[in-house]
Design a protein around this motif. Structure first.
Motif, PDB file in Angstrom:
ATOM      1  N   PHE A 405     -75.010-100.329   0.152  1.00  0.00           N
ATOM      2  CA  PHE A 405     -75.903 -99.887   1.223  1.00  0.00           C
ATOM      3  C   PHE A 405     -76.804-101.034   1.670  1.00  0.00           C
ATOM      4  CE2 PHE A 405     -75.229 -96.346  -1.762  1.00  0.00           C
ATOM      5  CZ  PHE A 405     -74.594 -95.432  -0.940  1.00  0.00           C
ATOM      6  N   ILE A 407     -80.258-101.101   3.836  1.00  0.00           N
ATOM      7  CA  ILE A 407     -81.287-100.280   4.469  1.00  0.00           C
ATOM      8  C   ILE A 407     -82.122-101.166   5.386  1.00  0.00           C
ATOM      9  CG2 ILE A 407     -83.292 -98.807   4.072  1.00  0.00           C
ATOM     10  CD1 ILE A 407     -82.139 -98.097   1.361  1.00  0.00           C
ATOM     11  N   LYS A 539     -72.479 -99.499   3.969  1.00  0.00           N
ATOM     12  CA  LYS A 539     -73.032 -98.439   4.810  1.00  0.00           C
ATOM     13  C   LYS A 539     -74.444 -98.806   5.262  1.00  0.00           C
ATOM     14  CE  LYS A 539     -73.386 -93.393   4.945  1.00  0.00           C
ATOM     15  NZ  LYS A 539     -73.190 -92.149   4.170  1.00  0.00           N
ATOM     16  N   ILE A 541     -78.184 -98.105   6.756  1.00  0.00           N
ATOM     17  CA  ILE A 541     -79.154 -96.998   6.734  1.00  0.00           C
ATOM     18  C   ILE A 541     -80.380 -97.425   7.539  1.00  0.00           C
ATOM     19  CG2 ILE A 541     -80.462 -95.409   5.259  1.00  0.00           C
ATOM     20  CD1 ILE A 541     -77.500 -95.444   4.545  1.00  0.00           C
ATOM     21  N   ASP A 562     -76.927 -92.497   8.923  1.00  0.00           N
ATOM     22  CA  ASP A 562     -78.011 -92.045   8.042  1.00  0.00           C
ATOM     23  C   ASP A 562     -79.356 -92.587   8.523  1.00  0.00           C
ATOM     24  OD1 ASP A 562     -75.682 -91.383   6.721  1.00  0.00           O
ATOM     25  OD2 ASP A 562     -76.580 -91.592   4.750  1.00  0.00           O
ATOM     26  N   TYR A 579     -80.850 -94.339  -2.960  1.00  0.00           N
ATOM     27  CA  TYR A 579     -79.627 -95.094  -2.656  1.00  0.00           C
ATOM     28  C   TYR A 579     -79.250 -96.040  -3.798  1.00  0.00           C
ATOM     29  CZ  TYR A 579     -79.405 -93.310   2.082  1.00  0.00           C
ATOM     30  OH  TYR A 579     -79.273 -92.472   3.176  1.00  0.00           O
TER      31      TYR A 579
END
Length: 696
Positions: A405, A407, A539, A541, A562, A579
């Motif tokens: 992830f 962010i 991914k 975020i 997200d 996360y």
């Protein structure tokens, strides 16, 4: 008592073995953050007890090294340079080898061979023997123990054969001399190769070695940049290198900041703009006031961070360190067993048994294992720095491996942070002029991108500026202030507003007096970044303190699914933690409110124009505001880790294969010494590929 960083200049380190000896010694003493670099002749460690320092220096010198005050002024004696030792030994070793190629009978004379070998053996005794004895005495036996025993065995065996006139089958002077000479060659190649891995730091240090033109009442005075003090006025002309960090007092100039940010496009600087030491004035002339000098300058901090980064060992190195720590005793046992088994279980006799044992000693080389990680990390950090990415620790490189992830904070990270005021709605009974004056007075005390944009947008319109007594910034909320008349103000996120068109609200004595609608623009390369991250299996975020509607709009434009909006700093911390439990997490932010989340993430990444607190909290700083730096950082980290694993594989495989081959008698000690020397070079060469290899 707080721990303090101690830096020592240590001469006499010729290879990674020397560095490992000092490293093990300091770790045995319980010191923290140990960094030993034989290429830069630096030793660093942290200790809370400064009274231990004299004893530590004595212990280092007892290992055969010298602690000096200033490495720049220290001159290594001619006879102590490893290059000169190699040249000297090579001159005597060459004739010893020639007797195997040419029928020159005088070279076959045992006394002649003894005379030729003796100088080389003495150099080997002083070079390897001293280090070997000191390491054993200190309880941390190093590779030099193996070299010393191997070469000494060959010399003594040959000397006995000469004294007792046992014949040519007992003469191995060329083996002794060749082992010493080839290992010295390996030291030379190792030092030169590792010097290349530290070139990024050395290139940056060159930018500090300039003169400065200090403006005095009598005119211009030329001084060394290290003698500039904060507050000095300096003249910087076209073509000059800016000597220190400062603020432009007068004039305008086009500055090349590529060495700091990696950005090749020049930046225009005018009065009141900040300027970074080491950058180049391409066009124009300016006067600056020195603000950050010496160790406080941006360049010095970058150099220091890069040096410290080398001290942080990735977990992947721990296996190599554990193996290297027990390697020498194990090899000595294997060599002894080889001699015993060969002598008693075969018919090769004393001569063959000794040669097999010597081959085991000289072929065994933990150097490559010791070099596998630091060389790759140094090159990786250097390449990242040249791309405008400052990585604070070598362990960070492994921490981003298998990232799941990323962010993102929104404002100033995915968006430009340059806002325009769309609308100001003043409450009934309030005056627009006084509202504008209050906004400017409050926000000019903040470094947040929104605050800067508000000040720039209203400074020309604010005619009735409020005089403030105090201002305080609250993380994730806004600014609180009190004017000289005792009125209290709060300017922050319009979280309580029913109208999503307004982002900020201004309160005076707990009464809403105005709402402000501002617009932010998405960075042009943000969408491409999100696409690339998804291709890499990562991914994205979005995590922001901004309103849900605005976050949703940005997320939809960029393709982020997200979204976590309207989060305070402690709430951001919780989101990051969620996360992290699912997989490796990187947090990218720029504000004070992002600092806790940056610390909580596996790796925190801060933009260069971020707040000072965010930069201190992050493990990676993007000196270039181009978001492609994020992808470049991930790519360089992945390839650096791949290189470390390749290096460790070759280092382990080399020893696993070479030792049994030598023990079985299929390897000549001289060939073993040559192979050992070049095993280091192979590992270093693989690391150096990181400088130029494609990392996409």
């Amino acid at each position: 008592m707080a721990e303090q960083l101690v830096e020592l200049n240590v001469t006499g380190m010729h290879c990674n073995n020397c560095a490992m000896s000092i490293h093990k010694l300091l770790e045995k003493k319980g010191l923290q953050n140990v960094l030993v670099s034989f290429a830069s002749e630096e030793v660093k460690f942290s200790t809370a007890d400064q009274s231990l320092l004299p004893g530590i220096i004595t212990d280092i010198e007892n290992l055969g090294f010298h602690v000096v005050d200033d490495i720049a002024t220290h001159k290594t004696p001619f006879y102590d340079k490893v290059e000169n030792k190699f040249t000297f030994c090579a001159l005597f070793t060459a004739p010893l080898l020639l007797h195997m190629l040419f029928p020159w009978h005088f070279l076959h004379n045992p006394v002649v061979q003894l005379i030729l070998c003796l100088p080389v053996f003495l150099v080997g005794c002083f070079h390897f023997g001293k280090s070997a004895y000191s390491s054993v005495k200190g309880g941390v036996p190093n590779m030099d123990v193996l070299i010393f025993i191997g070469s000494t065995s060959a010399f003594i065996y040959s000397l006995v054969g000469t004294v007792q006139n046992l014949g040519v089958h007992y003469l191995f002077y060329e083996t002794c001399a060749t082992i010493i000479t080839l290992v010295l060659l390996g030291n030379v190649l190792e030092k030169r190769s590792v010097n290349q891995t530290t070139s990024a730091v050395k290139d940056l240090m060159k930018f500090q070695q300039v003169n400065a033109s200090r403006v005095t009442k009598d005119g211009i005075e030329i001084i060394n940049a290290k003698d500039v003090i904060a507050g000095d006025t300096l003249q910087v002309n076209e073509g000059d290198q800016v000597p220190v960090d400062g603020e432009v007092l007068s004039g305008e100039a086009s500055i090349n900041e590529a060495m700091i940010t990696g950005e090749s496009i020049p930046v225009q600087k005018k009065k009141y703009d900040t300027i970074i030491g080491g950058t180049i004035v391409l066009e124009g002339n300016i006067k600056i006031m020195a603000t950050k000098v010496g160790s406080n300058s941006t360049l010095s901090q970058i150099i220091d961070l890069m040096k410290r980064a080398q001290a942080a060992k990735p977990p992947v190195q721990k296996l190599g360190d554990k193996v290297a720590a027990i390697f020498v005793p194990v090899v000595l046992v294997i060599a002894l067993l080889t001699f015993i088994i060969t002598y008693f279980a075969t018919n090769v006799g004393m001569q063959g048994s000794v040669m097999h044992a010597i081959a085991v000693l000289v072929i065994s080389c933990p150097c490559a294992m010791g070099l596998a990680t630091p060389t790759a990390v140094m090159v990786g950090l250097g390449r990242a720095a040249k791309n405008g990415i400052l990585i604070k620790g070598g362990d960070t490189i492994e921490a981003v491996a298998n990232t799941k992830f990323v962010i993102f904070d929104k404002t100033g990270t995915l968006t430009t942070g340059k806002f325009s005021i769309k609308d100001i709605e003043v409450a009934e009974g309030q005056n627009m002029e006084s509202v504008r004056g209050a906004i400017v007075a409050i926000e000019e005390r903040s470094n947040h991108p929104i605050a800067k944009s508000l000040v720039n947008g209203l400074s020309g319109l604010a005619k009735q500026k409020v005089i403030l007594r105090s201002v305080a910034e609250e993380k994730g909320l806004g600014m609180r202030a009190e004017d000289v008349e005792g009125n209290n103000y709060f300017l922050g996120t319009a979280k309580l507003s029913d109208n999503d068109n307004f982002n900020l609200a201004l309160y005076k004595n707990q009464v809403l007096i105005a709402q402000i609608a501002i617009e932010d623009t998405i960075k042009p390369d943000a969408a491409n970044l999100i696409v690339q991250l998804k291709k890499m299996g990562i991914k994205p975020i979005l995590l922001s303190g901004d309103k849900a509607s605005r976050c949703a709009s940005v997320a939809k434009t960029l393709g982020i699914i997200d979204v976590h909006s309207e989060k305070l700093p402690d709430e951001k911390l919780s989101v990051v933690d969620i996360y992290r439990k699912k997989g490796k997490t990187i947090m990218i932010g720029d504000g004070i409110n992002d600092a806790p989340a940056l610390t909580q993430a596996d790796v925190g990444v801060s933009m260069n124009d971020a707040s000072h607190i965010a930069i201190q909290s992050a493990k990676v700083i993007l000196l270039n505001t181009d978001l492609q730096s994020v992808v470049k950082f991930l790519q360089i980290s992945r390839h650096t880790l791949l290189t470390i694993k390749q290096n460790l594989f070759w280092a382990f495989a080399y020893n696993i294969i070479a030792i049994p081959v030598a023990a079985l008698g299929f390897l000549n000690p001289m060939v073993g010494a040559l192979a050992m020397a070049f095993s280091d070079v192979i590992v270093i060469g693989n690391s150096l590929r990181l400088k130029v290899k494609k990392v996409s």
